[in-house]
Write a protein that holds these residues in place. Structure first.
Motif, PDB file in Angstrom:
ATOM      1  N   ILE A   2      -9.974   6.435  -9.595  1.00 57.18           N
ATOM      2  CA  ILE A   2      -9.447   7.314  -8.364  1.00 57.18           C
ATOM      3  C   ILE A   2      -8.862   6.388  -7.338  1.00 57.18           C
ATOM      4  O   ILE A   2      -9.535   5.279  -7.196  1.00 57.18           O
ATOM      5  CB  ILE A   2     -10.644   8.119  -7.711  1.00 57.18           C
ATOM      6  N   ILE A   3      -7.753   7.001  -6.645  1.00 54.84           N
ATOM      7  CA  ILE A   3      -6.878   6.107  -5.517  1.00 54.84           C
ATOM      8  C   ILE A   3      -7.901   5.630  -4.633  1.00 54.84           C
ATOM      9  O   ILE A   3      -9.071   6.318  -4.098  1.00 54.84           O
ATOM     10  CB  ILE A   3      -5.969   7.003  -4.959  1.00 54.84           C
ATOM     11  N   LYS A   4      -7.898   4.407  -4.144  1.00 54.90           N
ATOM     12  CA  LYS A   4      -8.956   3.890  -3.189  1.00 54.90           C
ATOM     13  C   LYS A   4      -8.149   3.977  -1.789  1.00 54.90           C
ATOM     14  O   LYS A   4      -6.917   3.944  -1.458  1.00 54.90           O
ATOM     15  CB  LYS A   4      -9.247   2.542  -3.509  1.00 54.90           C
TER      16      LYS A   4
ATOM     17  N   LEU B 246      -3.427   3.957   1.500  1.00 53.27           N
ATOM     18  CA  LEU B 246      -4.190   4.124   0.071  1.00 53.27           C
ATOM     19  C   LEU B 246      -3.619   2.975  -0.627  1.00 53.27           C
ATOM     20  O   LEU B 246      -2.458   2.312  -0.295  1.00 53.27           O
ATOM     21  CB  LEU B 246      -3.770   5.218  -0.578  1.00 53.27           C
ATOM     22  N   GLU B 247      -4.472   2.766  -1.949  1.00 52.89           N
ATOM     23  CA  GLU B 247      -4.007   1.928  -2.867  1.00 52.89           C
ATOM     24  C   GLU B 247      -2.747   2.236  -3.232  1.00 52.89           C
ATOM     25  O   GLU B 247      -2.370   3.414  -3.594  1.00 52.89           O
ATOM     26  CB  GLU B 247      -4.991   1.999  -3.730  1.00 52.89           C
ATOM     27  N   LEU B 248      -1.563   1.395  -3.664  1.00 48.11           N
ATOM     28  CA  LEU B 248      -0.182   1.738  -4.273  1.00 48.11           C
ATOM     29  C   LEU B 248      -0.346   1.806  -5.502  1.00 48.11           C
ATOM     30  O   LEU B 248      -0.979   0.733  -6.484  1.00 48.11           O
ATOM     31  CB  LEU B 248       0.724   0.819  -3.534  1.00 48.11           C
ATOM     32  N   VAL B 249       0.135   2.795  -6.126  1.00 46.96           N
ATOM     33  CA  VAL B 249       0.149   2.907  -7.599  1.00 46.96           C
ATOM     34  C   VAL B 249       1.470   3.073  -8.070  1.00 46.96           C
ATOM     35  O   VAL B 249       2.162   3.911  -7.615  1.00 46.96           O
ATOM     36  CB  VAL B 249      -0.735   4.229  -8.184  1.00 46.96           C
ATOM     37  N   LYS B 250       1.935   2.220  -9.104  1.00 45.04           N
ATOM     38  CA  LYS B 250       3.433   2.130  -9.278  1.00 45.04           C
ATOM     39  C   LYS B 250       3.939   2.577 -10.736  1.00 45.04           C
ATOM     40  O   LYS B 250       5.003   2.545 -10.831  1.00 45.04           O
ATOM     41  CB  LYS B 250       3.789   0.699  -9.139  1.00 45.04           C
TER      42      LYS B 250
ATOM     43  N   PHE C 126       0.701  -1.257  -0.199  1.00 47.13           N
ATOM     44  CA  PHE C 126      -0.062  -0.056   0.037  1.00 47.13           C
ATOM     45  C   PHE C 126       0.704   1.261  -0.002  1.00 47.13           C
ATOM     46  O   PHE C 126       2.082   1.176   0.119  1.00 47.13           O
ATOM     47  CB  PHE C 126      -0.696  -0.062   1.169  1.00 47.13           C
ATOM     48  N   ALA C 127       0.227   2.538  -0.337  1.00 47.05           N
ATOM     49  CA  ALA C 127       0.866   3.681   0.054  1.00 47.05           C
ATOM     50  C   ALA C 127       0.594   4.236   1.473  1.00 47.05           C
ATOM     51  O   ALA C 127      -0.688   4.268   1.643  1.00 47.05           O
ATOM     52  CB  ALA C 127       0.466   4.542  -1.181  1.00 47.05           C
ATOM     53  N   ALA C 128       1.323   4.718   2.079  1.00 41.43           N
ATOM     54  CA  ALA C 128       1.049   5.293   3.688  1.00 41.43           C
ATOM     55  C   ALA C 128       1.194   6.645   3.570  1.00 41.43           C
ATOM     56  O   ALA C 128       2.497   6.929   3.374  1.00 41.43           O
ATOM     57  CB  ALA C 128       1.763   4.431   4.626  1.00 41.43           C
TER      58      ALA C 128
ATOM     59  N   ILE D 278      -1.979  12.952 -11.457  1.00 39.26           N
ATOM     60  CA  ILE D 278      -2.493  11.838 -12.281  1.00 39.26           C
ATOM     61  C   ILE D 278      -1.509  10.621 -12.086  1.00 39.26           C
ATOM     62  O   ILE D 278      -0.550  11.187 -12.935  1.00 39.26           O
ATOM     63  CB  ILE D 278      -2.869  12.284 -13.563  1.00 39.26           C
ATOM     64  N   LEU D 279      -1.768   9.501 -11.770  1.00 40.37           N
ATOM     65  CA  LEU D 279      -0.616   8.515 -11.712  1.00 40.37           C
ATOM     66  C   LEU D 279      -1.048   7.524 -12.752  1.00 40.37           C
ATOM     67  O   LEU D 279      -2.345   7.259 -12.995  1.00 40.37           O
ATOM     68  CB  LEU D 279      -0.495   7.873 -10.400  1.00 40.37           C
ATOM     69  N   LEU D 280      -0.173   6.663 -13.127  1.00 40.71           N
ATOM     70  CA  LEU D 280      -0.295   5.517 -13.947  1.00 40.71           C
ATOM     71  C   LEU D 280      -0.221   4.349 -13.185  1.00 40.71           C
ATOM     72  O   LEU D 280       0.800   4.164 -12.528  1.00 40.71           O
ATOM     73  CB  LEU D 280       0.685   5.653 -15.221  1.00 40.71           C
TER      74      LEU D 280
END
Ligand SMILES: Cc1ccnnc1
Length: 264
Positions: free
Chosen positions: A74-76, A91-95, A38-40, A143-145
């Motif tokens: 959108i980030i969860k 949060l959801e991790l977006v890499k 995750f993303a903290a 805006i992340l991919l």
């Protein structure tokens, strides 16, 4: 999702910093129980006396908005921990990195690729506006991919987002100068059109690599914005379709609260 009393650090291992803001640092973390990443987002709380840190009212506003949102673009929100002098939003991790980095690498995107990303951004914003939520800080950095291959985006950072109640709600100067709408600079009320203006700026940037209102100073940028003074420089727009230019022109309209459309 409830805010835990069991401490974050018993449940998660934390690793490298993957983002940072004024009062927040985002780190990749792993939930020990599941092994999921995750993303903290660690947000410093403002103390009763100090000026550092974010006011609890603002932190809770961001959390409440994130709880309400449920959209693939959108980030969860996964969990929230109140750890004394900081709040931790998991949060959801977006890499896949920022859309901004993609433009920096490529200069600008081919029109069909820009359309592919704009459709997803518009679906994310429609989800927000249908719930009377305005993002107010739309820019390529937010805006992340999710992953580079699928070209899927995730909108992040609801730190200054608001609920718009009967349209004439919040005032106050905020957002990033390059992307703020004229009503922000003129201290007028914001509305969904404020986000649509920023979407117009992003469409312009995706297609050209140039920023429509950016001046040499913040003041010059504000002058350009309040005059809605931009043009389609042939150096960048010679091979761009009229449909794309019409799309942008329809968004970079002052007080555009009456021109919000989502034709995707
Ligand atoms: C920076 C960031 C935020 C949320 N999820 N992944 C990465």
């Amino acid at each position: 999702i409830k805010s835990h009393d069991s401490p974050f650090h018993h449940l998660f291992d934390t690793f490298e910093v993957i983002g940072s803001g004024k009062f927040a640092t985002v780190r990749r973390c792993v939930e020990r129980q599941t092994g999921n990443e995750f993303a903290a987002k660690f947000i410093r709380k403002r103390s009763s006396t100090g000026r550092m840190g974010q006011a609890l009212e603002d932190i809770n506003r961001e959390i409440d908005l994130l709880r309400e949102i449920d959209n693939n673009y959108i980030i969860k929100l996964h969990d929230v921990f109140d750890c004394g002098n900081e709040m931790i939003i998991v949060l959801e991790l977006v890499k896949g990195g920022e859309l901004f980095e993609l433009i920096s690498e490529k200069g600008c995107l081919a029109e069909e690729e820009a359309v592919h990303y704009m459709k997803q951004i518009l679906m994310a914003i429609k989800h927000l506006h249908d719930r009377n939520i305005v993002h107010l800080d739309l820019k390529p950095e937010n805006i992340l991919l999710s992953d580079k291959t699928a070209k899927r985006i995730k909108l992040i950072d609801f730190g200054i987002s608001r609920k718009i109640v009967n349209d004439l709600d919040v005032k106050g100067l905020y957002g990033t100068p390059e992307f703020v709408a004229p009503e922000i600079i003129n201290y007028e009320s914001v509305n969904t059109g404020t986000d649509m203006w920023a979407i117009g700026c992003m469409a312009y940037i995706l297609l050209s690599g140039a920023s429509p209102f950016l001046g040499d100073t913040k003041q010059q940028t504000f002058v350009n914005i309040t005059a809605a003074d931009y043009h389609f420089d042939d150096q960048y727009f010679a091979n761009i379709s009229n449909a794309a230019k019409d799309f942008i022109s329809g968004l970079l309209v002052k007080n555009s609260k009456y021109f919000t459309n989502y034709s995707i």
